[in-house]
Design a protein around this motif. Structure first.
Motif, PDB file in Angstrom:
ATOM      1  N   TYR A  85       8.883  -4.213  -4.368  1.00 40.28           N
ATOM      2  CA  TYR A  85       8.384  -2.878  -4.070  1.00 40.28           C
ATOM      3  C   TYR A  85       9.534  -1.991  -3.582  1.00 40.28           C
ATOM      4  CZ  TYR A  85       8.357  -4.535   0.810  1.00 40.28           C
ATOM      5  OH  TYR A  85       8.702  -5.049   2.037  1.00 40.28           O
ATOM      6  N   GLU A  86       9.261  -0.695  -3.525  1.00 38.62           N
ATOM      7  CA  GLU A  86      10.276   0.235  -3.037  1.00 38.62           C
ATOM      8  C   GLU A  86      10.407   0.119  -1.521  1.00 38.62           C
ATOM      9  OE1 GLU A  86      10.686   4.960  -2.608  1.00 38.62           O
ATOM     10  OE2 GLU A  86      10.552   4.266  -4.694  1.00 38.62           O
ATOM     11  N   ARG A  87      11.637  -0.044  -1.087  1.00 40.25           N
ATOM     12  CA  ARG A  87      11.932  -0.147   0.345  1.00 40.25           C
ATOM     13  C   ARG A  87      13.308   0.464   0.563  1.00 40.25           C
ATOM     14  NH1 ARG A  87      11.988  -5.808   3.785  1.00 40.25           N
ATOM     15  NH2 ARG A  87      12.859  -4.928   5.677  1.00 40.25           N
ATOM     16  N   ASP A  88      13.398   1.377   1.499  1.00 34.33           N
ATOM     17  CA  ASP A  88      14.670   2.053   1.791  1.00 34.33           C
ATOM     18  C   ASP A  88      15.250   2.732   0.545  1.00 34.33           C
ATOM     19  OD1 ASP A  88      14.437   1.100   4.421  1.00 34.33           O
ATOM     20  OD2 ASP A  88      15.542  -0.726   3.935  1.00 34.33           O
ATOM     21  N   ASN A  89      14.394   3.339  -0.245  1.00 31.30           N
ATOM     22  CA  ASN A  89      14.776   4.066  -1.469  1.00 31.30           C
ATOM     23  C   ASN A  89      15.445   3.188  -2.519  1.00 31.30           C
ATOM     24  OD1 ASN A  89      13.796   6.624  -0.566  1.00 31.30           O
ATOM     25  ND2 ASN A  89      15.577   6.708   0.786  1.00 31.30           N
ATOM     26  N   ARG A  90      15.260   1.896  -2.418  1.00 34.29           N
ATOM     27  CA  ARG A  90      15.768   0.955  -3.424  1.00 34.29           C
ATOM     28  C   ARG A  90      14.636   0.006  -3.768  1.00 34.29           C
ATOM     29  NH1 ARG A  90      20.548  -1.931  -0.563  1.00 34.29           N
ATOM     30  NH2 ARG A  90      19.122  -1.735   1.175  1.00 34.29           N
ATOM     31  N   PHE A  91      14.833  -0.753  -4.826  1.00 27.67           N
ATOM     32  CA  PHE A  91      13.810  -1.724  -5.192  1.00 27.67           C
ATOM     33  C   PHE A  91      14.110  -3.031  -4.484  1.00 27.67           C
ATOM     34  CE2 PHE A  91      11.429  -4.769  -7.691  1.00 27.67           C
ATOM     35  CZ  PHE A  91      10.192  -4.131  -7.719  1.00 27.67           C
ATOM     36  N   TYR A  92      13.141  -3.520  -3.733  1.00 29.44           N
ATOM     37  CA  TYR A  92      13.270  -4.738  -2.933  1.00 29.44           C
ATOM     38  C   TYR A  92      12.505  -5.875  -3.606  1.00 29.44           C
ATOM     39  CZ  TYR A  92      12.779  -7.806   1.170  1.00 29.44           C
ATOM     40  OH  TYR A  92      12.802  -8.863   2.042  1.00 29.44           O
ATOM     41  N   SER A  93      13.210  -6.896  -4.008  1.00 27.26           N
ATOM     42  CA  SER A  93      12.586  -8.086  -4.571  1.00 27.26           C
ATOM     43  C   SER A  93      12.164  -8.952  -3.400  1.00 27.26           C
ATOM     44  CB  SER A  93      13.577  -8.815  -5.486  1.00 27.26           C
ATOM     45  OG  SER A  93      12.953  -9.929  -6.078  1.00 27.26           O
ATOM     46  N   TRP A  94      10.896  -8.864  -3.028  1.00 28.96           N
ATOM     47  CA  TRP A  94      10.415  -9.392  -1.757  1.00 28.96           C
ATOM     48  C   TRP A  94      10.126 -10.887  -1.767  1.00 28.96           C
ATOM     49  CZ3 TRP A  94       4.677  -9.365  -0.404  1.00 28.96           C
ATOM     50  CH2 TRP A  94       4.452  -9.921   0.865  1.00 28.96           C
ATOM     51  N   LEU A  95       9.297 -11.326  -2.691  1.00 28.79           N
ATOM     52  CA  LEU A  95       8.776 -12.674  -2.582  1.00 28.79           C
ATOM     53  C   LEU A  95       8.556 -13.251  -3.971  1.00 28.79           C
ATOM     54  CD1 LEU A  95       7.698 -14.689  -0.428  1.00 28.79           C
ATOM     55  CD2 LEU A  95       5.460 -13.583  -0.671  1.00 28.79           C
ATOM     56  N   LEU A 148       0.812  -1.210   0.000  1.00 34.13           N
ATOM     57  CA  LEU A 148       0.000   0.000   0.000  1.00 34.13           C
ATOM     58  C   LEU A 148       0.851   1.268   0.000  1.00 34.13           C
ATOM     59  CD1 LEU A 148      -2.968   0.935   0.133  1.00 34.13           C
ATOM     60  CD2 LEU A 148      -2.691   1.057   2.615  1.00 34.13           C
ATOM     61  N   GLY A 149       0.607   2.124  -0.973  1.00 32.48           N
ATOM     62  CA  GLY A 149       1.276   3.417  -1.040  1.00 32.48           C
ATOM     63  C   GLY A 149       2.721   3.362  -1.505  1.00 32.48           C
ATOM     64  N   LYS A 150       3.190   2.210  -1.935  1.00 26.20           N
ATOM     65  CA  LYS A 150       4.578   2.067  -2.393  1.00 26.20           C
ATOM     66  C   LYS A 150       4.594   1.697  -3.869  1.00 26.20           C
ATOM     67  CE  LYS A 150       5.837   0.172   2.069  1.00 26.20           C
ATOM     68  NZ  LYS A 150       5.515  -1.032   2.796  1.00 26.20           N
TER      69      LYS A 150
END
Length: 142
Positions: A58-68, A36-38
């Protein structure tokens, strides 16, 4: 024929339920909440009409995070995960990200090997009580 599509959360949930390695499965609501919101990307792969793999970032810590991500057992070793990763990295680069990062657990050596083969470098280890649960943090420049 394998096809890729964006934003099919319903297919992601079906795939998650077909991957035996996952425990504590997120449901569609928890995935929506996390994103949400990212800026984010949800990708699914299909063999005909059958959903067989997914990748979410998604964007996390100003970088793109490949989550799952994951591929159902019957479709592994066919290059599907690589196709999803290629599309995700392409998208991230188009959005202006200069790197992508991810975490994997020590109990998933195939994921770790795939990441290293794709140019990711280990940047940190987050130790846990059991060695198999240590998180390995990797990053790749785009």
């Amino acid at each position: 024929m394998i096809t890729l599509e964006e934003d099919n959360l319903e297919a992601v949930v079906k795939i998650l339920n077909a991957i035996p390695e996952f425990d504590d499965l997120p449901n569609s609501e928890s995935i929506k909440t996390r994103l949400l919101g990212k800026p984010h990307l949800i990708l699914t792969a299909h063999d005909g009409n059958k959903p067989i793999a997914f990748k979410i970032g998604y964007e996390r810590d100003n970088r793109f995070y490949s989550w799952l991500g994951g591929v159902i057992p019957s479709h592994r070793s066919l290059g599907v995960a690589g196709k999803l990763a290629d599309r995700q990295e392409e998208w991230a680069k188009q959005q202006g990200y200069t790197s992508v990062w991810m975490k994997t657990r020590n109990r998933f050596p195939a994921m770790l090997l795939m990441a290293v083969r794709r140019g990711f470098r280990i940047i940190a280890i987050d130790p846990r009580d059991k060695i198999t649960e240590h998180r390995i943090v990797l990053e790749k420049s785009l």
